[in-house]
Design a protein around this motif. Structure first.
Motif, PDB file in Angstrom:
ATOM      1  N   LEU A 176       0.834  -1.191   0.000  1.00 12.87           N
ATOM      2  CA  LEU A 176       0.000   0.000   0.000  1.00 12.87           C
ATOM      3  C   LEU A 176       0.876   1.251   0.000  1.00 12.87           C
ATOM      4  O   LEU A 176       0.592   2.195  -0.730  1.00 12.87           O
ATOM      5  CB  LEU A 176      -0.941  -0.007   1.201  1.00 12.87           C
ATOM      6  N   ARG A 177       1.918   1.229   0.803  1.00 14.93           N
ATOM      7  CA  ARG A 177       2.796   2.401   0.884  1.00 14.93           C
ATOM      8  C   ARG A 177       3.374   2.766  -0.488  1.00 14.93           C
ATOM      9  O   ARG A 177       3.390   3.932  -0.878  1.00 14.93           O
ATOM     10  CB  ARG A 177       3.907   2.151   1.879  1.00 14.93           C
ATOM     11  N   ALA A 178       3.836   1.765  -1.233  1.00 13.79           N
ATOM     12  CA  ALA A 178       4.406   2.020  -2.556  1.00 13.79           C
ATOM     13  C   ALA A 178       3.357   2.563  -3.517  1.00 13.79           C
ATOM     14  O   ALA A 178       3.629   3.481  -4.299  1.00 13.79           O
ATOM     15  CB  ALA A 178       5.034   0.741  -3.111  1.00 13.79           C
ATOM     16  N   SER A 179       2.136   2.018  -3.447  1.00 15.82           N
ATOM     17  CA  SER A 179       1.048   2.489  -4.320  1.00 15.82           C
ATOM     18  C   SER A 179       0.644   3.915  -3.982  1.00 15.82           C
ATOM     19  O   SER A 179       0.310   4.704  -4.871  1.00 15.82           O
ATOM     20  CB  SER A 179      -0.156   1.562  -4.209  1.00 15.82           C
ATOM     21  N   LEU A 180       0.663   4.257  -2.701  1.00 16.44           N
ATOM     22  CA  LEU A 180       0.369   5.636  -2.311  1.00 16.44           C
ATOM     23  C   LEU A 180       1.464   6.576  -2.815  1.00 16.44           C
ATOM     24  O   LEU A 180       1.172   7.669  -3.305  1.00 16.44           O
ATOM     25  CB  LEU A 180       0.238   5.744  -0.786  1.00 16.44           C
ATOM     26  N   LYS A 181       2.702   6.122  -2.719  1.00 20.80           N
ATOM     27  CA  LYS A 181       3.827   6.957  -3.142  1.00 20.80           C
ATOM     28  C   LYS A 181       3.822   7.200  -4.640  1.00 20.80           C
ATOM     29  O   LYS A 181       4.070   8.318  -5.095  1.00 20.80           O
ATOM     30  CB  LYS A 181       5.141   6.316  -2.712  1.00 20.80           C
ATOM     31  N   ASP A 182       3.512   6.161  -5.441  1.00 23.38           N
ATOM     32  CA  ASP A 182       3.535   6.355  -6.895  1.00 23.38           C
ATOM     33  C   ASP A 182       2.225   6.921  -7.447  1.00 23.38           C
ATOM     34  O   ASP A 182       2.111   7.184  -8.634  1.00 23.38           O
ATOM     35  CB  ASP A 182       3.930   5.054  -7.613  1.00 23.38           C
ATOM     36  N   GLY A 183       1.222   7.107  -6.581  1.00 24.92           N
ATOM     37  CA  GLY A 183      -0.021   7.758  -7.001  1.00 24.92           C
ATOM     38  C   GLY A 183      -1.060   6.839  -7.616  1.00 24.92           C
ATOM     39  O   GLY A 183      -2.118   7.293  -8.039  1.00 24.92           O
ATOM     40  N   SER A 184      -0.773   5.541  -7.677  1.00 24.27           N
ATOM     41  CA  SER A 184      -1.760   4.621  -8.271  1.00 24.27           C
ATOM     42  C   SER A 184      -2.929   4.356  -7.321  1.00 24.27           C
ATOM     43  O   SER A 184      -3.982   3.878  -7.740  1.00 24.27           O
ATOM     44  CB  SER A 184      -1.098   3.309  -8.691  1.00 24.27           C
ATOM     45  N   VAL A 185      -2.729   4.678  -6.041  1.00 23.13           N
ATOM     46  CA  VAL A 185      -3.774   4.546  -5.024  1.00 23.13           C
ATOM     47  C   VAL A 185      -3.694   5.765  -4.120  1.00 23.13           C
ATOM     48  O   VAL A 185      -2.607   6.289  -3.876  1.00 23.13           O
ATOM     49  CB  VAL A 185      -3.571   3.254  -4.183  1.00 23.13           C
ATOM     50  N   ARG A 186      -4.842   6.220  -3.668  1.00 20.51           N
ATOM     51  CA  ARG A 186      -4.872   7.282  -2.656  1.00 20.51           C
ATOM     52  C   ARG A 186      -5.891   6.898  -1.600  1.00 20.51           C
ATOM     53  O   ARG A 186      -6.617   5.927  -1.758  1.00 20.51           O
ATOM     54  CB  ARG A 186      -5.154   8.644  -3.269  1.00 20.51           C
ATOM     55  N   LEU A 187      -5.933   7.651  -0.519  1.00 20.89           N
ATOM     56  CA  LEU A 187      -6.865   7.363   0.567  1.00 20.89           C
ATOM     57  C   LEU A 187      -8.055   8.306   0.506  1.00 20.89           C
ATOM     58  O   LEU A 187      -7.915   9.485   0.185  1.00 20.89           O
ATOM     59  CB  LEU A 187      -6.167   7.504   1.921  1.00 20.89           C
ATOM     60  N   SER A 188      -9.220   7.781   0.835  1.00 18.99           N
ATOM     61  CA  SER A 188     -10.439   8.577   0.854  1.00 18.99           C
ATOM     62  C   SER A 188     -11.199   8.305   2.155  1.00 18.99           C
ATOM     63  O   SER A 188     -11.289   7.157   2.592  1.00 18.99           O
ATOM     64  CB  SER A 188     -11.325   8.222  -0.341  1.00 18.99           C
ATOM     65  N   LEU A 189     -11.733   9.350   2.735  1.00 13.92           N
ATOM     66  CA  LEU A 189     -12.512   9.251   3.967  1.00 13.92           C
ATOM     67  C   LEU A 189     -13.901   8.710   3.665  1.00 13.92           C
ATOM     68  O   LEU A 189     -14.534   9.096   2.680  1.00 13.92           O
ATOM     69  CB  LEU A 189     -12.644  10.637   4.608  1.00 13.92           C
ATOM     70  N   ILE A 190     -14.368   7.811   4.527  1.00 14.46           N
ATOM     71  CA  ILE A 190     -15.726   7.272   4.390  1.00 14.46           C
ATOM     72  C   ILE A 190     -16.331   7.116   5.778  1.00 14.46           C
ATOM     73  O   ILE A 190     -15.626   6.834   6.739  1.00 14.46           O
ATOM     74  CB  ILE A 190     -15.715   5.926   3.615  1.00 14.46           C
ATOM     75  N   ARG A 191     -17.630   7.359   5.874  1.00 17.37           N
ATOM     76  CA  ARG A 191     -18.374   7.132   7.112  1.00 17.37           C
ATOM     77  C   ARG A 191     -19.519   6.189   6.783  1.00 17.37           C
ATOM     78  O   ARG A 191     -20.210   6.364   5.793  1.00 17.37           O
ATOM     79  CB  ARG A 191     -18.961   8.438   7.655  1.00 17.37           C
TER      80      ARG A 191
END
Length: 97
Positions: free
Chosen positions: A1-16
């Protein structure tokens, strides 16, 4: 996950997520970008981040109905999402934002 976040292929989104009616044991499963979490929803919202792929979807699957349909409330960083009552096995796909 860390690598995907770093290269921009994945990001985090807030959900409730929360139960909009009675706390009767409704369960859902949240699936997104390799993330999978099963929750028994309560009236008090669960607030967490999910990994998303730009242009992808967050899927919410009905797992257990405590009675009267799975009454689920969902909100993202952009605000609440209007949802129908879910049935067991029904999957809703929300655009990743």
């Amino acid at each position: 996950l860390r690598a995907s976040l770093k290269d921009g292929s994945v990001r985090l989104s807030l959900i409730r997520l929360w139960d909009t009616q009675d706390e009767d044991g409704d369960q859902v499963e949240v699936l997104s970008a390799g993330f999978r979490q099963r929750l028994t929803i309560l009236n008090k919202p669960y607030i967490f981040f999910v990994p998303i792929q730009p242009g992808g979807t967050v899927r919410i699957k009905g797992v257990h109905d405590g009675g009267g349909g799975i009454t689920l409330g969902v909100a993202t960083a952009l605000g609440p999402v209007s949802l129908p009552r879910l049935s067991i096995g029904q999957i809703l796909e929300l655009p990743a934002q």
